[in-house]
Design a protein around this motif. Sequence first.
Motif, short mmCIF file in Angstrom:
data_model
loop_
_atom_site.label_atom_id
_atom_site.label_comp_id
_atom_site.label_asym_id
_atom_site.label_seq_id
_atom_site.Cartn_x
_atom_site.Cartn_y
_atom_site.Cartn_z
N GLY A 299 0.88 -1.34 -0.01
CA GLY A 299 -0.10 0.04 -0.02
C GLY A 299 1.07 1.21 -0.09
N GLY A 300 1.88 1.42 0.81
CA GLY A 300 2.85 2.40 0.80
C GLY A 300 3.33 2.52 -0.32
N GLU A 301 4.01 1.47 -1.14
CA GLU A 301 4.75 1.77 -2.24
C GLU A 301 3.71 2.16 -3.48
N GLN A 302 2.49 1.73 -3.33
CA GLN A 302 1.39 2.18 -4.31
C GLN A 302 1.10 3.54 -4.21
N GLN A 303 1.25 4.20 -2.93
CA GLN A 303 0.61 5.60 -2.71
C GLN A 303 1.96 6.28 -3.06
N ARG A 304 3.30 5.91 -3.07
CA ARG A 304 4.19 6.71 -3.66
C ARG A 304 4.26 6.66 -4.95
N VAL A 305 3.80 5.86 -5.77
CA VAL A 305 3.82 5.80 -7.34
C VAL A 305 2.54 6.84 -7.44
N ASN A 306 1.59 6.92 -6.93
CA ASN A 306 0.54 7.63 -6.89
C ASN A 306 0.75 8.98 -6.80
N ILE A 307 1.66 9.41 -5.86
CA ILE A 307 2.12 10.68 -5.47
C ILE A 307 2.91 11.16 -6.59
#
Length: 233
Positions: free
Chosen positions: A156-164
């Motif tokens: 989840g944290g990795e996906q959020q960083r990609v999203n940001i």
Amino acid sequence: MSEPILQASGLSKTFVLHLREGARLPVVSGASFELHAGECVALGGPSGAGKSSLLKMVYGNYRVDAGAIRVRDGDEQVDVARAAPRRLIRLRAHTMGYVSQFLRVIPRVSALDVVADPLLGDGVAPEEALPRARALLGRLNLPERLWPLPPATFSGGEQQRVNIARGLIAHRPLLLMDEPTASLDAANRQVVVELIGEKKRAGVAILGIFHDSEVREAVCDRVIDVTTFGQAA
């Protein structure tokens, strides 16, 4: 003060619960606010107060029952509440960015390409867009071994960083952010705080939901209490 980038006036929204015999659930009524270049404004209030609904109204995902949402697009004012779908797509492509809580991308596309895509859509050449994407992913501490991989299997944290990274890589005068640091550790939250500060200094107007009080205090110039709109609903 310069003309606002975003003007919301008299917004009202009610959900109709068709599985509950058409019961009506008021969300907001008479919501009015504006946003200027270079400021970050938080939508505040408890869960269920209508913060995410307001953000989705501004982005055009939710239609409104009444009111106007005017976004400055160059010399033109576009009312999101009444814009035709093609006009709304153009507005999103060049003027209004969005960082949601959850990453939704085409399967089997690498994280690097996901992040670079907004720049490519702006006409930036791949030889410039890809290095900028690499630099931003590196700044957000996403391991380089993940860059060639599709982000669907990331944490989840990795996906959020990609999203940001995808949401911040290209310049958009108006940026909407829905809990951008919800899944991040302290170090990466600080990186996001720095990136938001850079966007503000570049004149970007930011409207967001920031449940993390430290992040909210670090980046936001003021808070709009959404519960005042719900009281009238």
